[in-house]
Design a protein around this motif. Structure first.
Motif, PDB file in Angstrom:
ATOM      1  N   LEU A 387       0.718  -1.209  -0.017  1.00 33.17           N
ATOM      2  CA  LEU A 387      -0.195  -0.075  -0.071  1.00 33.17           C
ATOM      3  C   LEU A 387       0.626   1.059   0.068  1.00 33.17           C
ATOM      4  N   ALA A 388       0.461   2.145  -0.886  1.00 32.87           N
ATOM      5  CA  ALA A 388       1.326   3.488  -0.880  1.00 32.87           C
ATOM      6  C   ALA A 388       0.114   4.597  -0.024  1.00 32.87           C
ATOM      7  N   LEU A 389       0.910   5.385   1.160  1.00 30.99           N
ATOM      8  CA  LEU A 389       0.241   6.134   1.680  1.00 30.99           C
ATOM      9  C   LEU A 389       0.724   7.548   1.274  1.00 30.99           C
ATOM     10  N   ILE A 390       0.168   8.022   0.393  1.00 30.88           N
ATOM     11  CA  ILE A 390       0.804   9.413   0.171  1.00 30.88           C
ATOM     12  C   ILE A 390      -0.164  10.752   0.521  1.00 30.88           C
ATOM     13  N   GLY A 391       0.559  11.958   0.315  1.00 26.56           N
ATOM     14  CA  GLY A 391      -0.143  13.160   0.727  1.00 26.56           C
ATOM     15  C   GLY A 391       0.477  13.915   2.054  1.00 26.56           C
ATOM     16  N   PRO A 392       0.102  15.264   2.053  1.00 26.90           N
ATOM     17  CA  PRO A 392       0.787  16.042   3.092  1.00 26.90           C
ATOM     18  C   PRO A 392       0.082  15.708   4.593  1.00 26.90           C
ATOM     19  N   PHE A 393      -0.886  14.931   4.523  1.00 24.93           N
ATOM     20  CA  PHE A 393      -1.643  14.330   5.690  1.00 24.93           C
ATOM     21  C   PHE A 393      -1.358  12.973   6.051  1.00 24.93           C
ATOM     22  N   ALA A 394      -0.412  12.484   5.456  1.00 22.97           N
ATOM     23  CA  ALA A 394      -0.095  10.815   5.329  1.00 22.97           C
ATOM     24  C   ALA A 394       0.523  10.618   6.715  1.00 22.97           C
ATOM     25  N   GLU A 395       1.394  11.222   7.296  1.00 22.14           N
ATOM     26  CA  GLU A 395       1.875  10.997   8.601  1.00 22.14           C
ATOM     27  C   GLU A 395       1.573  12.113   9.789  1.00 22.14           C
ATOM     28  N   VAL A 459      -3.813   2.845  -3.375  1.00 24.05           N
ATOM     29  CA  VAL A 459      -3.077   4.073  -2.739  1.00 24.05           C
ATOM     30  C   VAL A 459      -4.055   4.663  -1.813  1.00 24.05           C
ATOM     31  N   VAL A 460      -3.786   5.127  -0.899  1.00 22.62           N
ATOM     32  CA  VAL A 460      -4.714   5.824   0.108  1.00 22.62           C
ATOM     33  C   VAL A 460      -4.007   7.306   0.051  1.00 22.62           C
ATOM     34  N   LEU A 461      -4.644   8.183  -0.263  1.00 21.20           N
ATOM     35  CA  LEU A 461      -4.349   9.681  -0.759  1.00 21.20           C
ATOM     36  C   LEU A 461      -4.789  10.565   0.396  1.00 21.20           C
ATOM     37  N   CYS A 462      -3.978  11.180   1.386  1.00 21.71           N
ATOM     38  CA  CYS A 462      -4.367  11.899   2.362  1.00 21.71           C
ATOM     39  C   CYS A 462      -4.541  13.449   2.080  1.00 21.71           C
ATOM     40  N   LEU A 463      -5.417  13.962   1.951  1.00 20.98           N
ATOM     41  CA  LEU A 463      -5.443  15.391   1.668  1.00 20.98           C
ATOM     42  C   LEU A 463      -6.082  16.262   2.553  1.00 20.98           C
ATOM     43  N   GLY A 464      -6.342  17.422   2.324  1.00 20.63           N
ATOM     44  CA  GLY A 464      -6.890  18.363   3.209  1.00 20.63           C
ATOM     45  C   GLY A 464      -6.486  19.761   3.257  1.00 20.63           C
ATOM     46  N   GLU A 465      -6.661  20.047   4.849  1.00 21.27           N
ATOM     47  CA  GLU A 465      -6.588  21.600   4.934  1.00 21.27           C
ATOM     48  C   GLU A 465      -5.864  21.980   6.370  1.00 21.27           C
ATOM     49  N   PRO A 466      -4.648  22.324   6.373  1.00 20.61           N
ATOM     50  CA  PRO A 466      -4.073  22.244   7.722  1.00 20.61           C
ATOM     51  C   PRO A 466      -4.930  22.890   8.860  1.00 20.61           C
ATOM     52  N   GLU A 467      -4.688  22.107  10.059  1.00 21.18           N
ATOM     53  CA  GLU A 467      -5.516  22.228  11.279  1.00 21.18           C
ATOM     54  C   GLU A 467      -5.530  23.929  11.634  1.00 21.18           C
ATOM     55  N   HIS A 468      -4.505  24.560  11.486  1.00 22.48           N
ATOM     56  CA  HIS A 468      -4.177  25.979  11.689  1.00 22.48           C
ATOM     57  C   HIS A 468      -5.052  26.833  10.842  1.00 22.48           C
TER      58      HIS A 468
END
Ligand code: GLC
Length: 722
Positions: A387-395, A459-468
């Protein structure tokens, strides 16, 4: 203490001591007693003098600090009046559950109550007496960063979940050290800030205010909330904290509220900035005259009330009445007998992040997630190996939300941790791919992301908007995915179409471009401490998504405001919603309907809405109508479903919504199982606010439907007889 004893205490207090009871400072200014406190004109105030007379403090983190604050104050206060200790416990004290907007998507008042009970236990053990919660502002514009703090765009959901939180948090006896008092906020219509810009002006008709903005505050006060917080915004020309119509006519005279009114942070002083007070002294007069009891942090009450009373500009009785309300709240909390209330470090250690609390937080994260789209990618197969875990929210660890307590991210279960716990054999490749900061155009990581996607089975692609980027003071004019995330999505989908997108965000986002290329999208919001475990279970189907949108998701920011319970207008856009229809209420460049409508949410199973039946075709005012919606699980997995009941009043003396949620129930069905969901409809649910601002119902035909907004089904009619 008896009321007489409180009265005797009050009668023995000086004007300075009375003004002190109505003053709240930041706890941090007292943890170190030599801290400087600035007065309303920016002048330094001596902390030890203020500490002697202070009535309450806000914002601290644990029982040790709570006891220290109380000890510092009681040692200095000749009247030995305990401090009220207040904190923003919005969705968790140490164990963080999902943001309120996510909780609204659970459509489950019982789940909200479970989470509130968990948060209350941890907050009480930390020494909290009052939580500035629930926030029940109706919010219908994602440009407003605080939309994440409310449960829904629909006042019914905010009312029911807010009331459930109040009842659970306060319990039957506030002297019980496991319970704390609630302060409902922000009164009123803070979420209607013009252009979605935080703190901005609110101009709204009294009819719209009473119909869509006031009910949820009222529901929380009816549930027993002991405090209320006026909002920063001006409302129809007068800032709430000085708005006599709002605070005297409605709150006291109409609703009979007798609890404590506490201003928002610096809001008393801001009356000068708004331009309704020439100076701080006048600001104090206006706020006192409107019935604001406690001045949060400005210290204007402390500085000016004694002289204003001596000058006769503020009646001493008004001062005494306000102080008595504060003393009675402290007395109801049992603070005179036990000033520490529930503060206990052993209990804190035992409760904070305990397995039982983590289980509640994880379940809430699972049941508030909304499966927006799924072309079959989800659930992932149990036997995949790579599995590929990708994106700015992956970790990312900051998946808790703007009002999570400081340091909450230390305890967040990340996606890799959650996936490895569930699927220890899996070969997991984690690639960030790009940033997510506003204006971040760096797409330098795309090649690495494409490589990882190509070499993985899924692939799980983790996207979104920063908490701040959502929360207080975080408004945006364009609520699309920030950074180079869309470019990353395009590159990854091309490299491996077997991709599921997980979204982590506070405000609703515009997903129009993402929706065109993503075969599966799961909206996780900010799921809190158990993010990784919940996400993993949802991805592999150990948990079946059952959330429904409690706010519509727009096709573009330009659609705002875009309430689901819209009225028809005289020129409704013909269906289908695509195409250009000149001279209709529509746009040339965008369909009218949201990308995903209020009440939408998919499952890994399928539900058939078999029939909707009414037990009678006509009712009089004193009757009730039994509505039965039969639902069957026609898929292969057990699943939960929020069954929604919508009303339409086709003809009335004012225009009425084309659809209005009037009830909802969440059910669980095994594969093949069928259930009758029974609703009781009364005349009260048919009422609306007339042109003359009266709450009325009018005889005539009404339509009842189920399904979800913009996708109603099984409509039937009944008559309310004259
Ligand atoms: C903030 C918020 C309010 C919060 C208060 C105390 O400015 O508007 O929601 O309860 O200050 O932190």
């Amino acid at each position: 203490m008896t009321h007489e004893a409180l009265k005797a205490l009050l009668d023995g207090m000086t004007l300075e001591e009375k003004a002190g009871q109505l003053t709240q400072c930041n706890a941090g200014q007292f943890i170190s007693v030599d801290a400087e406190i600035t007065g309303p004109e920016g002048q330094p105030l001596p902390a030890e003098e203020l500490n002697r007379v202070l009535g309450s403090v806000l914002t601290f983190e644990n029982a040790g600090q709570a006891r220290q604050l109380q000890d510092l104050h009681l040692a200095a206060d000749r009247n030995r009046i305990p401090l009220l200790l207040m904190v923003d416990v919005i969705h968790g004290m140490k164990t963080t559950y999902p943001i309120p907007l996510a909780m609204g998507c659970s459509f489950d008042d019982g789940l909200m109550a479970e989470c509130a009970a968990m948060a209350c236990r941890e907050a009480a053990a930390a020494g909290v007496h009052v939580t500035f919660n629930p926030m029940v502002d109706t919010a219908r514009d994602a440009r407003w960063g605080r939309i994440l703090e409310t449960c829904s765009e629909e006042p019914l959901i905010n009312s029911r979940m807010g009331a459930a939180l109040v009842r659970t948090t306060q319990g039957d006896d506030l002297a019980d050290p496991e319970h704390i008092a609630c302060c409902v906020k922000h009164y009123a219509a803070y979420g209607a800030a013009e252009a979605g810009r935080d703190y901005n002006t609110v101009e709204i008709s009294e009819r719209a205010l009473r119909e869509s903005y006031l009910p949820a505050y009222r529901a929380c006060l009816d549930a027993g909330a002991r405090l209320i917080m006026p909002s920063f915004n001006s409302l129809n020309g007068i800032p709430s904290v000085a708005n006599k119509w709002l605070m005297n006519t409605v709150l006291h005279d109409e609703w009979g509220f007798r609890g404590v009114v506490i201003s928002d942070y610096d809001a008393v002083g801001e009356l000068v900035t708004h331009g309704v007070a020439a100076d701080m002294k006048e600001a104090v007069c206006l706020a006192m005259a409107a019935g604001c009891d406690i001045d949060m942090v400005k210290c204007a009450y402390y500085q000016y009330l004694p002289e204003l009373v001596r000058e006769g500009r503020v009646p001493e009785k008004a001062l005494d009445d306000a102080v008595m309300r504060v003393l009675e709240l402290k007395n109801e909390l049992g603070l005179f007998e036990n000033p520490y209330h529930g503060a206990d470090e052993e209990t804190e250690k035992r409760l904070n992040l305990c397995p039982a609390h983590r289980e509640i937080a994880r379940r809430a994260a699972e049941e508030s997630a909304v499966l927006l789209k799924n072309d079959g990618v989800l659930p992932l197969k149990k036997d995949i190996r790579k599995l590929a875990l990708i994106g700015p929210f992956a970790e990312e660890k900051r998946l808790n939300g703007f009002w999570s307590r400081p340091g909450a991210e230390k305890y967040t279960v990340t996606l890799p941790e959650g996936i490895r716990d569930l699927m220890p054999e899996l070969e997991l490749t984690v690639v960030r791919g790009c940033g997510a900061e506003l204006g971040d155009t760096d797409a330098g990581g795309l090649a690495e992301a494409e490589e990882a996607a190509r070499n993985a089975e899924a692939v799980v692609l983790c996207l979104g908007e920063p908490e701040h980027d959502s929360g207080e003071g975080r408004s945006r004019t364009d609520v699309t995915l920030p950074g180079a995330q869309l470019a990353l999505a395009e590159a990854v989908m091309k490299a491996n179409p077997n991709t599921a997108v997980l979204l982590f965000n506070g405000r609703p986002l515009v997903l129009t471009e993402l929706e065109k290329i993503a075969p599966a999208i799961l909206e996780m919001w900010y799921p809190g401490t158990e993010a990784g475990h919940a996400a993993a279970r949802l991805l592999w189907g150990n948990a079946n998504p059952c959330g429904k949108l409690s706010v519509g998701l727009p096709r573009s920011t330009g659609q705002y405001p875009m309430p689901y319970n819209r009225t028809n207008t005289g020129r409704p856009k013909p269906q289908p919603d695509s195409g250009v229809f000149p001279f209709s209420s529509s746009y040339l460049d965008t369909p009218n309907l949201p990308l995903y409508s209020f009440g939408h949410g998919l499952s890994y199973t399928t539900f058939e809405y078999v029939k909707l039946t009414l037990d009678k075709k006509a009712i009089r005012k004193e009757d009730s109508l039994t509505v039965t919606v039969t639902v069957r699980n026609t898929g292969s997995m057990p699943g939960k479903e929020a069954v929604q009941l919508y009303l339409r009043d086709p003809v009335a003396s004012v225009v009425r919504p084309v659809q209005q949620l009037i009830d909802y129930q969440k059910i669980r069905l095994e594969p093949g199982e069928k259930q009758d969901v029974v609703f009781t409809v009364t005349e009260k649910q048919l009422r609306f606010i007339s042109f003359d601002c009266e709450e009325v119902s009018e005889p005539g035909v009404f339509e009842l439907s189920t399904g979800h907004a913009d996708h109603l089904k099984l409509t039937d009619r009944f008559t309310l007889e004259a």
